[in-house]
Design a protein around this motif. Structure first.
Motif, PDB file in Angstrom:
ATOM      1  N   ASP A 150      -0.656 -10.450  -4.359  1.00  0.00           N
ATOM      2  CA  ASP A 150      -1.337  -9.834  -3.998  1.00  0.00           C
ATOM      3  C   ASP A 150      -1.767  -9.315  -2.764  1.00  0.00           C
ATOM      4  O   ASP A 150      -3.185  -9.088  -2.094  1.00  0.00           O
ATOM      5  CB  ASP A 150      -2.471 -10.987  -4.792  1.00  0.00           C
ATOM      6  N   ALA A 544      -6.839  -0.193 -11.249  1.00  0.00           N
ATOM      7  CA  ALA A 544      -6.341  -0.463 -10.556  1.00  0.00           C
ATOM      8  C   ALA A 544      -6.212   0.322  -9.443  1.00  0.00           C
ATOM      9  O   ALA A 544      -5.952   1.364  -9.476  1.00  0.00           O
ATOM     10  CB  ALA A 544      -5.505  -1.801  -9.644  1.00  0.00           C
ATOM     11  N   HIS A 545      -7.431   0.079  -8.468  1.00  0.00           N
ATOM     12  CA  HIS A 545      -7.420   1.468  -6.924  1.00  0.00           C
ATOM     13  C   HIS A 545      -5.444   1.591  -6.672  1.00  0.00           C
ATOM     14  O   HIS A 545      -4.967   0.746  -6.443  1.00  0.00           O
ATOM     15  CB  HIS A 545      -7.277   1.162  -5.520  1.00  0.00           C
ATOM     16  N   GLN A 547      -4.279   1.668  -3.372  1.00  0.00           N
ATOM     17  CA  GLN A 547      -3.508   0.790  -2.428  1.00  0.00           C
ATOM     18  C   GLN A 547      -3.127  -1.198  -3.068  1.00  0.00           C
ATOM     19  O   GLN A 547      -2.883  -1.298  -2.046  1.00  0.00           O
ATOM     20  CB  GLN A 547      -4.809   0.629  -2.098  1.00  0.00           C
ATOM     21  N   SER A 548      -3.923  -1.357  -4.483  1.00  0.00           N
ATOM     22  CA  SER A 548      -4.053  -2.302  -4.718  1.00  0.00           C
ATOM     23  C   SER A 548      -2.046  -2.718  -5.387  1.00  0.00           C
ATOM     24  O   SER A 548      -1.864  -1.666  -5.391  1.00  0.00           O
ATOM     25  CB  SER A 548      -4.294  -2.325  -5.520  1.00  0.00           C
ATOM     26  N   HIS A 550      -1.582  -4.224  -7.421  1.00  0.00           N
ATOM     27  CA  HIS A 550      -0.938  -3.968  -8.844  1.00  0.00           C
ATOM     28  C   HIS A 550      -0.325  -2.582  -9.429  1.00  0.00           C
ATOM     29  O   HIS A 550       0.302  -1.912 -10.212  1.00  0.00           O
ATOM     30  CB  HIS A 550      -2.526  -3.791 -10.301  1.00  0.00           C
TER      31      HIS A 550
END
Lengths: 686, 686
Positions: A150, A544-545, A547-548, A550
């Motif tokens: 993360d 999920a975005h 940019q994430s 994930h």
């Protein structure tokens, strides 16, 4: 001794041999073996071999027999080094050795047990557990998870997340997921507890600051929270036995890993990561697919609150569908006449490890294959559909997945995934609700999550040079003078052939159809290229975005259909090493890098291509998924489209009562019954 | 004599009784009966009855027993008058009588045979056939179709379209669809041939001006064009017998039309039009659905050239799923332990006509229902899934449809449609191609077409007042200070409740989910309304232009999900009388009319609603669909969502080899085998 087939998984003897070669090469080092598996032959060599094999039973000229090996080596300073190697079994040599820095091998269950133990023996954890004031008799259970990147921690070191639950019943199979505790710990590579969290628990919590005693309103009834038979009330007794018999044996033949059934032939493979793989799939000896496999699977959780973004599991890359394959049981996991295939893996010390009954093979009746009644003569011709099922089931902590390839007499292939098992749960205050999870029991939140699968389809439709055609059905314009459509009912198909490597989307509103075709082989009757079409599983893509982490780590989750140029060993759409990966190693990055390098080998028209289908479910749990989920089916199909000269199942014999021996039920309440084998029987009384 | 249940179809005795009442009322007229079927009770009365029935076995207070009757009466001037009536069987009176002007009853097969005969005995047709110079021994076959309105003819009179084929083999079951002829005729109500067409045959033909002799290059091999067993080479012999036995009988009980299975109860209905219907579907005695039925089906053809726009079949409204239901055969259409239900219809003269074995009922094994292995103890609990299948198969000229409801132990319902049978074909010049059809044999074009089904779901989720909720899953914004989503992984659901009658679309990209909920019944654990969700079949909607007659006549084909307020007798989304209908009678028009009338009864929130799901296939034939189609499956599901307090199948007993008696296959080539009942058996030798 019979020679292995080049597609055969490594034998126990070969695993031992590979381990010996590696030990010799790294003499004096303390090694832990993580992987010893077949490095599949280079395709060019293999295609030549397969061609020779069609003419001679055991061609002498064979691709080299190689193994992929992963080892960890404890360094002097306590660090762990990770190596990947290629071992040539023929020449008994390590031919490639990569020291992988910043990468981690897949989950080591022995290490995870050590993480669990470290957690339980840490006095700070014990003190926190005391603060919870758990009910008398409760046993705390620690569930360690691989850490989903993360961006918060330094990613160079392996980190584990430990989630806490308790067993309330004094039984090892009590469902501890029914009692998630407000506690969580981070454990370092060296088995130290580096951080302890109180989990957010109220609807509006973003993070929790204080320890809270356990709320006894969260203790719920055994009937609603336990799934294990001996912990449950007696089961329903209304379901009468149902048995399948094949008095003349199965319709399949098996010779080693070569499976023949009806007009199909294929080779069954297996490895620690993908589990079941299928190779050289042919129908009437015509080539269809070089290889079929589940290539990856990602399970990101949608709860935004820290530390839940660390729940994101690559169930193949991190856990392994092979290593987690269940030992299937006759009469339980499989009904009828069953052939099992074992898998082989390696122990830490390099001994072969048997994974018994990892794959089952059997036939099923699948209803009606085709029927027609001539309304003039009232004569009906009806055939039943038989399918061949190759099934494997995996357990990944709380969840299970049932993966099955279904082969049909109409030359269709279906890939069925069933999700079952237990939801991963989190604590929530009694009475609270959130819009990213479902309360499945008092104090038990089942957070929303997705399951994204990648099915890797390596086609060889009448040969290796294939193309991906995208066809849509469109209404013809009604007022265009150049188009004859006077009544406005006309529609036609338009199609494009994908030129370069790319990710594509589904669209049922235009009946968008993805066909894998061979432009060099025209169907003489239809006048179109031979092909197979994908029957996709319509699914929401990754939420999920972009940019994430994930998203960066699971690039395959952004499009439903990907097409790439075939490259040896390019098998994993989220990259080879997914444990704590940082992103940028997935299918989209690989395509982008190849395009940027302008090597000209990103053309996918009339080339050796691979098609990857991303599908799955946005799993917003129902309470009906609790405490153990009824199977949720997802199905993908592959069907011939203008490949043959007609219905491939046309020559299946019509069904007869003589063969099928069905039984007529008469009347309502079943007072007595008789089953006279070989004659039509009557069950029940009026 | 036992009283009928109000949902029971009319008995033979009641059919006779209704016919007598009508004959008496219309004494002296020459009547042809077309329909004598149950007029289902008004729902308000029926709900009261069902409530009473839960407390007393045979409530004395019952809704009136009524019949819908359709008759045709030959007028003095040779015209045919069409009447629809309601007959009260209790009072032996015709209580309603409508003279339907400009409407036509559903297809009369005896009349169609007369049409065929008229065609064959017309000397102009005979002359045209001579011009074709057919191969020696050929037999011409005329296939009459109902006329799909295209705006060209005066629609006030019944018109039939006759398509011409030939049988080349001297056998009544030879596949004449393999030899479409370049000829077509229009036949009037009075059985006169009113027009003869030469069909377009070249790719660029819009209409053909001249008769052409038959092209002998179109004669193809029997193996590729015949499906009937005695006309085919010997079938494959590799498929070994597969039998299902239930030594203790079935798990279902049947009392009249009341079916009980596991925790389900329902009443089986049947009528000439919808075929199988299901009523008062309950689980653990909780109300789920008042009625489930296939409500309509439209098959428009996409070939724009005249006269093909006249190919557009309402297979329920025009043909009837009941009247065309196959007589199912033990061991052929159904495998295992089978209960059959007969249907009853009427003859022209008002006698009861038995439709034997129109519905079959049986159980199937459906793989694994749920499984979990505790990875700590390695103890697995696995249950197999049993389903109850109610199946009916219909033949509509060339095509067949297999309709089946599947009930699950997890309280799910799946509705499976399989399309099989023979493609409707048209002539094409050898060597030509078009982009609205597939050449399946030399000179044989299988035109593109769609199959659009409407599944009518009359819910009663814990009672009649229900709502339709539309839920979507959306990523949370990543940079919105009001939303906590620091890592960009959060997603949540948003939902709306549909306020007024409308048509809605599917969207898998947002995981759009349609839930039928009861807002008056909250699930005490989840804190949300109890509900069932629709698992839709993602399908392209109608392609015909909105201005076309196809579109005007099949309004339900423009949206995937419709919700309307329940109205008695509002059962058909394309209108009650679809034969040569002109449009404007479908679901969209009804909604529009009601909204225009501002009666305020178009609100569908917390009301007695009906949900209609349009699904199907854009069927662009493959050559593999020829000469008889392998079943093409389409599946719709209904699943509980926060309706129960947990997995409804949790109490299904775990699977045991003792009950299931599977057999282990060992080794490769099956040389010998033994099946020892009651013990684990081994088949095959190494």
């Amino acid at each position: 001794m019979a020679l292995n087939h080049p597609f055969d998984p490594l034998t126990p003897r070969e695993i031992t041999q590979a381990a010996d070669i590696v030990r010799n090469a790294l003499h004096g080092h303390a090694l832990d073996f993580r992987v010893i598996t077949l490095k599949e032959p280079r395709k060019q060599e293999m295609l030549a071999f397969l061609e020779r094999e069609r003419h001679e039973k055991m061609p002498a000229q064979r691709p080299p027999r190689e193994a992929w090996v992963q080892i960890t080596v404890k360094g002097a300073s306590g660090t762990t080094d990770f190596y990947e190697m290629v071992v040539d079994l023929d020449s008994a040599a390590v031919t490639r050795q990569d020291h992988l820095v910043g990468k981690h091998p897949y989950i080591d269950s022995a290490y995870m047990q050590a993480v669990e133990k470290a957690c339980r023996s840490d006095p700070r954890i014990e003190a926190e557990i005391q603060k919870l004031k758990l009910p008398a008799g409760a046993t705390v259970v620690v569930e360690p998870w691989a850490y989903a990147t993360d961006g918060v921690n330094d990613m160079s070191e392996r980190t584990s997340m430990c989630w806490f639950y308790m067993r309330l019943l004094d039984h090892l199979d009590a469902n501890y997921y029914a009692y998630p505790l407000d506690l969580c710990a981070e454990v370092s590579e060296n088995l130290e507890v580096t951080k302890i969290y109180y989990l957010p628990s109220a609807a509006n919590d973003t993070v929790s600051e204080n320890a809270r005693p356990y709320d006894h309103n969260k203790v719920h009834a055994t009937e609603l929270s336990e799934y294990y038979p001996s912990l449950r009330p007696p089961p329903r007794t209304t379901t009468k036995p149902y048995q399948v018999i094949q008095p003349e044996g199965p319709s399949f033949q098996i010779e080693g890993n070569l499976l023949s059934w009806e007009k199909w032939t294929m080779r069954v493979g297996f490895n620690y990561r993908e589990g079941l793989t299928l190779h050289n799939i042919r129908y009437e000896d015509r080539s269809l697919f070089y290889r079929l496999s589940l290539a990856e699977m990602f399970v990101p959780y949608g709860d935004p609150r820290s530390p839940y973004p660390r729940k994101g599991a690559f169930d193949l890359g991190n856990d392994g569908a092979g290593i987690n394959a269940n030992n299937l049981r006759l009469g339980c996991d499989c009904l009828g006449l069953i052939k099992y295939f074992d898998g082989w893996h390696t122990t830490k010390s390099g001994e072969p490890l048997k994974l018994p009954n990892a794959v089952c093979c059997h036939e099923q009746d699948d209803g009606i294959l085709w029927k027609h009644t001539n309304h003039r003569t009232q004569n009906a011709a009806v055939t039943r559909s038989r399918i061949l099922v190759l099934q494997t089931i995996i357990t990944v902590s709380n969840y299970e997945y049932i993966f099955a390839f279904h082969f049909g007499q109409d030359a269709s292939i279906h890939y069925e995934v069933r999700a079952t098992g237990i939801l991963s749960t989190a604590p929530i205050n009694v009475g609270d609700k959130v819009d990213y999870g479902t309360v499945v029991a008092p104090g038990v939140l089942a957070p929303y999550h997705q399951h994204l699968f990648s099915l890797r389809i390596d086609p060889a439709i009448d040969g290796p040079a294939n193309s991906l055609q995208v066809e849509e059905s469109h209404a013809m314009p009604i007022n265009d003078p150049t188009i004859h459509n006077p009544f406005g009912v006309g529609y036609h198909t338009k199609s494009d052939i994908v030129a370069t490597e790319s990710g594509l989307d589904l669209d049922f509103t235009t009946n968008r159809t993805f066909k894998i075709i061979n432009e060099n082989q025209m169907n003489p009757i239809t006048g179109t290229p031979v092909g197979f079409k994908l029957l996709p599983c319509y699914s929401q893509m990754l939420l999920a975005h972009p940019q994430s982490y994930h998203a960066k780590r699971s690039e395959f989750g952004s499009h439903a259909v990907w097409v790439t140029r075939y490259k040896d060993d390019e098998l994993y759409p989220a990259g080879r090493h997914t444990m704590q990966s940082l992103g940028g190693e997935g299918i989209a990055s690989v395509i982008q890098q190849r395009k940027a390098a302008s090597q000209g080998d990103t053309n996918v028209r009339n080339e050796d291509i691979v098609v990857w289908h991303t599908f799955g479910s946005t799993h917003n749990p129902r309470i009906e998924d609790w405490p153990v989920m009824p199977s949720e089916k997802m199905i993908v199909g592959l069907k011939p489209v203008n490949f043959f000269s007609g219905n491939p199942g046309l020559d299946v014999a019509v069904s007869t009562q003589e063969n099928n021996k069905s039984v007529l039920f008469q009347g309502g309440f079943c007072g007595r019954f008789q089953t006279l084998r070989g004659v039509e029987s009557i069950i029940g009384v009026d």
